[in-house]
Motif scaffolding. Structure first.
Motif, short mmCIF file in Angstrom:
data_model
loop_
_atom_site.label_atom_id
_atom_site.label_comp_id
_atom_site.label_asym_id
_atom_site.label_seq_id
_atom_site.Cartn_x
_atom_site.Cartn_y
_atom_site.Cartn_z
N LEU A 241 0.83 -1.20 0.00
CA LEU A 241 0.00 0.00 0.00
C LEU A 241 0.87 1.25 0.00
O LEU A 241 1.99 1.25 0.54
N PRO A 242 0.37 2.33 -0.59
CA PRO A 242 1.13 3.60 -0.55
C PRO A 242 1.21 4.10 0.89
O PRO A 242 0.37 3.75 1.73
N PRO A 243 2.18 4.92 1.21
CA PRO A 243 2.32 5.45 2.57
C PRO A 243 1.06 6.18 3.03
O PRO A 243 0.36 6.80 2.22
N THR A 244 0.77 6.07 4.31
CA THR A 244 -0.37 6.77 4.89
C THR A 244 0.09 8.08 5.50
O THR A 244 1.02 8.09 6.30
N ARG A 245 -0.52 9.16 5.10
CA ARG A 245 -0.20 10.47 5.67
C ARG A 245 -1.17 10.76 6.80
O ARG A 245 -2.38 10.70 6.61
N ILE A 246 -0.65 11.07 7.97
CA ILE A 246 -1.49 11.34 9.14
C ILE A 246 -1.39 12.82 9.48
O ILE A 246 -0.34 13.29 9.92
N ASP A 247 -2.47 13.53 9.26
CA ASP A 247 -2.53 14.94 9.64
C ASP A 247 -3.35 15.04 10.93
O ASP A 247 -4.51 14.64 10.97
N GLY A 248 -2.74 15.57 11.96
CA GLY A 248 -3.45 15.67 13.24
C GLY A 248 -3.59 14.32 13.89
O GLY A 248 -2.68 13.49 13.87
N ASP A 249 -4.75 14.06 14.45
CA ASP A 249 -4.99 12.81 15.17
C ASP A 249 -5.97 11.95 14.37
O ASP A 249 -6.65 12.42 13.45
N VAL A 250 -6.02 10.68 14.73
CA VAL A 250 -6.91 9.73 14.07
C VAL A 250 -7.19 8.62 15.07
O VAL A 250 -6.42 8.41 16.02
N SER A 251 -8.29 7.92 14.91
CA SER A 251 -8.58 6.82 15.83
C SER A 251 -7.68 5.63 15.53
O SER A 251 -7.23 5.43 14.39
N LEU B 231 3.96 4.16 11.22
CA LEU B 231 3.39 4.52 9.93
C LEU B 231 4.17 5.64 9.26
O LEU B 231 4.26 5.70 8.03
N GLU B 232 4.72 6.52 10.05
CA GLU B 232 5.51 7.60 9.47
C GLU B 232 6.77 7.09 8.80
O GLU B 232 7.36 7.77 7.96
N ARG B 233 7.15 5.85 9.15
CA ARG B 233 8.32 5.23 8.50
C ARG B 233 7.93 4.42 7.28
O ARG B 233 8.80 3.98 6.53
N GLY B 234 6.61 4.15 7.11
CA GLY B 234 6.16 3.38 5.96
C GLY B 234 5.21 2.27 6.34
O GLY B 234 4.20 2.51 7.01
N LEU C 20 3.58 -3.43 8.87
CA LEU C 20 4.12 -4.77 9.03
C LEU C 20 5.64 -4.78 9.00
O LEU C 20 6.28 -5.46 9.80
N GLU C 21 6.21 -4.03 8.09
CA GLU C 21 7.67 -4.01 8.00
C GLU C 21 8.28 -3.33 9.23
O GLU C 21 9.31 -3.77 9.75
N SER C 22 7.63 -2.28 9.71
CA SER C 22 8.12 -1.62 10.93
C SER C 22 7.98 -2.54 12.13
O SER C 22 8.86 -2.61 12.99
N ALA C 23 6.86 -3.27 12.19
CA ALA C 23 6.65 -4.19 13.30
C ALA C 23 7.68 -5.31 13.28
O ALA C 23 8.20 -5.71 14.34
N ALA C 24 7.98 -5.82 12.09
CA ALA C 24 8.96 -6.91 11.99
C ALA C 24 10.35 -6.46 12.41
O ALA C 24 11.17 -7.27 12.86
N ALA C 25 10.61 -5.16 12.29
CA ALA C 25 11.93 -4.64 12.63
C ALA C 25 12.08 -4.29 14.11
O ALA C 25 13.18 -3.95 14.56
N LEU C 26 10.98 -4.38 14.86
CA LEU C 26 11.07 -4.06 16.28
C LEU C 26 11.97 -5.07 16.99
O LEU C 26 11.87 -6.28 16.76
N PRO C 27 12.84 -4.61 17.86
CA PRO C 27 13.72 -5.54 18.57
C PRO C 27 12.94 -6.40 19.55
O PRO C 27 11.95 -5.96 20.14
N THR C 28 13.35 -7.65 19.69
CA THR C 28 12.74 -8.53 20.68
C THR C 28 13.39 -8.28 22.03
O THR C 28 14.50 -7.77 22.13
N SER C 29 12.67 -8.63 23.08
CA SER C 29 13.16 -8.39 24.43
C SER C 29 12.78 -9.55 25.33
O SER C 29 11.67 -10.09 25.23
N ASP C 30 13.69 -9.91 26.21
CA ASP C 30 13.41 -10.92 27.22
C ASP C 30 12.85 -10.32 28.50
O ASP C 30 12.52 -11.05 29.44
#
Length: 480
Positions: free
Chosen positions: A139-149, A195-198, A201-211
């Motif tokens: 999907l194309p990037p989502t632009r968030i202006d202000g707040d959203v639910s 979302l501001e990074r794109g 799913l890709e941002s979530a997959a890049a999150l570091p894991t933690s014990d």
């Protein structure tokens, strides 16, 4: 800090804290540590707010908040400073009751999947719903202006099924609200940043894991944190409802006819027998509605904004069973389950406390004439669904047992029950909440010596509320 010129240098600054929940207790504790003469006024018969425990079949357990975020530091830091050792949940896993079965709860960030293979294996989504999720990186990037639910944000990227079956039950467990009404920036700011990074799913997959465990608790119950804060360094008065708050000038004559150096006067007690309490500074640690009433004349802008913060009611039903009656149905490897609203059930979640917390399991050993007891709880109630809670305690217990039976096959009858109602207990962070809080704080800051804190502002979790209290103390002292 140098004393104000209109006070004797050797007199400790007097501060009144209104509200005896975790925010008020923390603020009072902080102020006393700064050398202030602190009076805490609580309208109900006991302090602690939503940190409360009660005996059920002779086993004392939490009937309010049972855990705090461990990965946010304020809660565990405060517990440590009070000499309390935190404990963490067992390795029992969570499930979700959806699409006719108890299914493994996939790893996620408030419903945004962190592992697509795990999501697919869980069966939480239909094939169509899963296919929609997999399209997200294209999907194309989502632009968030202000707040959203939160709901609108996630639905636009991952589809409605993710919102209905993952985001809703997870957010509902925290806010008792609705995903398509709650502010993304106020409740899950990480999603906005991702979302501001794109791609989500890709941002979530890049999150570091933690014990590091996500949650922490206290052996004997989270209410022990409130008990430890009442350490004798400040005065506590319960059954002391504050009916009015007004500002008075230093050296002026109050309604009681006395001359005072105080900046504030509070009317406490009943209309028939009012008491005037004078103070240098005030911290309001009350929910949005009573805070709005107290500020109506002094800070009308803040009062109006606070009035616009809605709240949700809920109930916690605690059930005690003979271990021999329930282990066959529940086992000890599952810590409970969430229920999406789309399933149309009365309960929104159930926590198998005996499986989630080692101390609860131990507390139940031999508790019923030498026989083991197992305790679990259900929660009911969402925003604007208060009618569902207009039932007797027995009816709420019956609804809980019926849903537990359908979900797990549990047919046993409890040996004891407890119903705890939290009327208007959870503030709703509607879209635009952060801006509203900024306006409230800006208006309150115009009154030196006045500050606000609590769950209505920066988060409903225990660490966030504690942080709110720390901030209020700085405001009340530095601006006085």
């Amino acid at each position: 800090m140098d004393p104000a010129p209109d006070r004797a240098p050797d007199r400790a600054r007097r501060v009144v804290v209104v509200g005896g929940g975790i925010a008020g207790l923390t603020a009072a504790h902080d102020l006393a540590a700064r050398g202030c003469d602190v009076l805490l006024l609580e309208g109900s018969p006991e302090v602690g707010g939503k940190l409360r425990r009660r005996p059920v079949a002779g086993v004392t357990v939490d009937v309010g908040a049972e855990a705090m975020l461990n990965r946010r530091p304020e809660g565990v830091a405060l517990a440590g400073s009070l000499g309390l050792a935190v404990t963490h949940p067992t390795t029992a896993t969570s499930t979700i009751w959806t699409r006719g079965a108890l299914r493994p709860l996939p790893r996620s960030l408030m419903g945004v999947p962190l592992d697509l293979a795990q999501l697919a294996a869980s069966g939480v989504l239909s094939d169509e719903g899963l296919a929609r999720v997999r399209q997200e990186p294209t999907l194309p990037p989502t632009r968030i202006d202000g707040d959203v639910s939160v709901g609108d944000l996630v639905a636009a990227r991952l589809g409605d099924e993710v919102v209905d079956r993952l985001v809703e039950p997870l957010l509902g467990g925290v806010y008792a609200g609705h995903a398509r009404e709650l502010s993304a920036r106020a409740t899950v700011p990480q999603l906005v940043a991702m979302l501001e990074r794109g791609s989500l799913l890709e941002s979530a997959a890049a999150l570091p894991t933690s014990d590091v465990p996500v949650f922490a608790g206290l052996a004997g119950g989270m209410a022990g944190l409130a008990d430890a804060l009442v350490d004798g360094t400040f005065t506590v008065r319960t059954g002391a409802t504050v009916r009015e708050l007004r500002r008075v000038s230093a050296g002026s004559t109050t309604a009681a006819g006395s001359t005072t150096e105080s900046r504030f006067a509070l009317t406490v007690g009943s209309a028939a027998d009012p008491e005037l309490v004078e103070t240098d500074a005030v911290v309001l640690a009350t929910p949005a509605a009573p805070t709005a009433r107290l500020l109506a004349d002094m800070v009308p802008v803040a009062s109006a904004e606070l009035t616009a913060i809605d709240s949700a009611s809920m109930a916690v039903v605690t059930l005690a069973f003979r271990a021999s009656d329930v282990l066959g149905a529940l086992g000890e490897t599952t810590s409970g389950f969430l229920v999406p609203p789309v399933e149309g059930r009365r309960i929104k979640a159930s926590t198998f406390s005996f499986a989630k917390w080692g101390w609860v399991r131990e507390a139940g050993r031999g508790a019923l004439d030498g026989e083991d007891l197992l305790l679990l709880r259900t929660s009911l109630g969402r925003h604007r669904e208060e009618v569902a809670l207009q039932a007797t305690d027995d009816e709420l217990v019956a609804s809980s047992l019926a849903d537990l039976a359908d979900a797990t096959g549990l047919a046993a009858r409890p040996v004891d029950t407890h119903v705890q109602r939290w009327g208007g207990g959870l503030p709703q962070y509607a879209v635009g909440h952060l801006d509203r809080v900024a306006r409230i704080r800006l208006a309150v800051a115009e009154v030196p010596g006045l500050a606000v804190c609590g769950a209505a502002y920066d988060g409903v979790g225990i660490p966030a509320v504690i942080a709110s209290a720390h901030r209020a103390v700085e405001s009340a002292l530095l601006q006085a």
